[in-house]
Scaffold this active site. Structure first.
Site, PDB file in Angstrom:
ATOM      1  N   LYS A  43     -28.458  56.593  40.207  1.00 53.64           N
ATOM      2  CA  LYS A  43     -28.692  55.842  38.988  1.00 53.64           C
ATOM      3  C   LYS A  43     -28.026  56.524  37.798  1.00 53.64           C
ATOM      4  CE  LYS A  43     -33.381  55.378  40.607  1.00 53.64           C
ATOM      5  NZ  LYS A  43     -34.773  55.793  40.295  1.00 53.64           N
ATOM      6  N   ASP A 100     -21.901  60.671  37.112  1.00 53.68           N
ATOM      7  CA  ASP A 100     -22.473  61.212  35.878  1.00 53.68           C
ATOM      8  C   ASP A 100     -22.042  62.661  35.652  1.00 53.68           C
ATOM      9  OD1 ASP A 100     -23.999  62.123  38.033  1.00 53.68           O
ATOM     10  OD2 ASP A 100     -25.937  61.636  37.152  1.00 53.68           O
ATOM     11  N   ASP A 103     -21.622  68.926  39.574  1.00 54.54           N
ATOM     12  CA  ASP A 103     -22.192  70.274  39.486  1.00 54.54           C
ATOM     13  C   ASP A 103     -21.497  71.137  40.542  1.00 54.54           C
ATOM     14  OD1 ASP A 103     -23.726  72.509  39.157  1.00 54.54           O
ATOM     15  OD2 ASP A 103     -25.624  71.593  39.720  1.00 54.54           O
ATOM     16  N   LYS A 131     -19.304  70.668  35.437  1.00 52.63           N
ATOM     17  CA  LYS A 131     -19.777  72.046  35.246  1.00 52.63           C
ATOM     18  C   LYS A 131     -18.800  73.028  35.895  1.00 52.63           C
ATOM     19  CE  LYS A 131     -24.600  70.704  35.136  1.00 52.63           C
ATOM     20  NZ  LYS A 131     -25.931  71.026  35.672  1.00 52.63           N
ATOM     21  N   PHE A 152     -28.638  72.838  32.988  1.00 54.20           N
ATOM     22  CA  PHE A 152     -29.141  71.564  33.469  1.00 54.20           C
ATOM     23  C   PHE A 152     -29.340  70.641  32.276  1.00 54.20           C
ATOM     24  CE2 PHE A 152     -31.923  68.431  35.366  1.00 54.20           C
ATOM     25  CZ  PHE A 152     -31.342  68.277  36.618  1.00 54.20           C
ATOM     26  N   ASP A 159     -31.215  62.606  34.806  1.00 56.88           N
ATOM     27  CA  ASP A 159     -32.658  62.803  34.849  1.00 56.88           C
ATOM     28  C   ASP A 159     -33.040  64.202  35.294  1.00 56.88           C
ATOM     29  OD1 ASP A 159     -31.804  62.393  37.635  1.00 56.88           O
ATOM     30  OD2 ASP A 159     -33.946  62.427  38.069  1.00 56.88           O
ATOM     31  N   ARG A 165     -33.858  59.766  31.465  1.00 59.24           N
ATOM     32  CA  ARG A 165     -32.610  58.996  31.610  1.00 59.24           C
ATOM     33  C   ARG A 165     -32.308  58.159  30.374  1.00 59.24           C
ATOM     34  NH1 ARG A 165     -30.941  59.172  37.032  1.00 59.24           N
ATOM     35  NH2 ARG A 165     -32.600  59.174  38.575  1.00 59.24           N
TER      36      ARG A 165
HETATM   37  P1  IMP Z   1     -23.398  68.209  43.011  1.00 57.98           P
HETATM   38  O1  IMP Z   1     -23.400  67.603  44.374  1.00 57.98           O
HETATM   39  O2  IMP Z   1     -23.905  69.619  43.011  1.00 57.98           O
HETATM   40  O3  IMP Z   1     -22.068  68.091  42.303  1.00 57.98           O
HETATM   41  O4  IMP Z   1     -24.491  67.443  42.168  1.00 57.98           O
HETATM   42  C1  IMP Z   1     -24.261  66.186  41.667  1.00 57.98           C
HETATM   43  C2  IMP Z   1     -25.559  65.436  41.433  1.00 57.98           C
HETATM   44  O5  IMP Z   1     -26.643  66.321  41.115  1.00 57.98           O
HETATM   45  C3  IMP Z   1     -25.410  64.523  40.244  1.00 57.98           C
HETATM   46  O6  IMP Z   1     -24.964  63.249  40.639  1.00 57.98           O
HETATM   47  C4  IMP Z   1     -26.792  64.523  39.642  1.00 57.98           C
HETATM   48  O7  IMP Z   1     -27.589  63.524  40.232  1.00 57.98           O
HETATM   49  C5  IMP Z   1     -27.355  65.863  39.994  1.00 57.98           C
HETATM   50  N1  IMP Z   1     -27.169  66.829  38.890  1.00 57.98           N
HETATM   51  C6  IMP Z   1     -26.369  67.915  38.870  1.00 57.98           C
HETATM   52  N2  IMP Z   1     -26.447  68.567  37.705  1.00 57.98           N
HETATM   53  C7  IMP Z   1     -27.323  67.865  36.948  1.00 57.98           C
HETATM   54  C8  IMP Z   1     -27.826  68.034  35.615  1.00 57.98           C
HETATM   55  O8  IMP Z   1     -27.483  68.960  34.850  1.00 57.98           O
HETATM   56  N3  IMP Z   1     -28.702  67.086  35.184  1.00 57.98           N
HETATM   57  C9  IMP Z   1     -29.121  66.055  35.963  1.00 57.98           C
HETATM   58  N4  IMP Z   1     -28.666  65.846  37.208  1.00 57.98           N
HETATM   59  C10 IMP Z   1     -27.781  66.756  37.705  1.00 57.98           C
HETATM   60 MG    MG Z   2     -30.396  63.029  39.799  1.00 59.80          MG
END
Ligand code: IMP
Ligand code: MG
Length: 175
Positions: A43, A100, A103, A131, A152, A159, A165
């Site tokens: 979302k 969005d 990370d 990030k 974060f 969220d 959100r």
């Molecule tokens: P990744 O797989 O580690 O790149 O994480 C990506 C997903 O983790 C995003 O689509 C978000 O849903 C969640 N996420 C990562 N960092 C944040 C943050 O700072 N705030 C909120 N959601 C996050």
């Molecule tokens: Mg999330």
């Protein structure tokens, strides 16, 4: 203003509007005369996707996917499961994946592998936020809105345990 400010505002509403407009202009130039399918990831990317497509000057179709990554509320484990797939086939189409935040980059890496196996004509990614860890994975993300430190954040779709959100800006989450 909706809700309470959970922490320091890192990206204001005005800056979001301005940057989304810039990104849309770049995308519009790049996709002129092509068959653009924008795929938003639910979302978190829902507000970003909605704002971005309204600033495009080229036609596009819109679809959404939903994924859940196993892990804690604030860290993804990298094990991703598709909980809602696309409604349309993407073979031969110019797909732009809209996320969005990147990370660790594991979610996006999974999605890119999954979607590229469906033979789109092209597959690019657009992330509102990125990030530092994401740069190390080198996913070749074509469009990045803002580069953030390793904090974060919540708001504008993002969220913490389904909260915040609705905030119209990006804020750090304290503690
Ligand atoms: P990744 O797989 O580690 O790149 O994480 C990506 C997903 O983790 C995003 O689509 C978000 O849903 C969640 N996420 C990562 N960092 C944040 C943050 O700072 N705030 C909120 N959601 C996050
Ligand atoms: Mg999330």
């Amino acid at each position: 203003m909706s809700g309470a400010v959970p922490g320091e505002v890192l990206v204001t509403r005005e800056r979001l509007t301005e940057r989304v407009r810039e990104m849309a202009a770049e995308i519009s130039t790049d996709y002129a005369g092509r068959d653009l399918l924008v795929v938003g990831i639910l979302k978190g990317a829902v507000f970003f996707t909605a704002d971005l497509v309204r600033e495009l000057t080229v036609p596009c179709e819109i679809d959404f996917m939903s994924v859940s990554s196993y892990g804690s509320a604030t860290h993804s484990s990298g094990v991703v499961r598709i909980t809602k797939d696309l409604d349309v086939a993407i073979e031969g189409r110019d797909v732009l994946l809209v996320e969005d935040v990147i990370d660790s980059g594991r979610t996006l890496r999974y999605l890119m592998r999954n979607l590229s196996a469906r033979d789109p004509a092209s597959l690019e990614t657009c992330a509102l936020l990125s990030k530092p860890a994401a740069d190390r994975l080198d996913l070749g993300t074509r469009y990045v809105g803002f580069r953030l430190p390793d904090v974060f954040v919540v708001g504008y779709g993002l969220d913490a345990g389904e909260r915040f959100r609705e905030l119209p800006y990006i804020s750090a989450l304290p503690g």
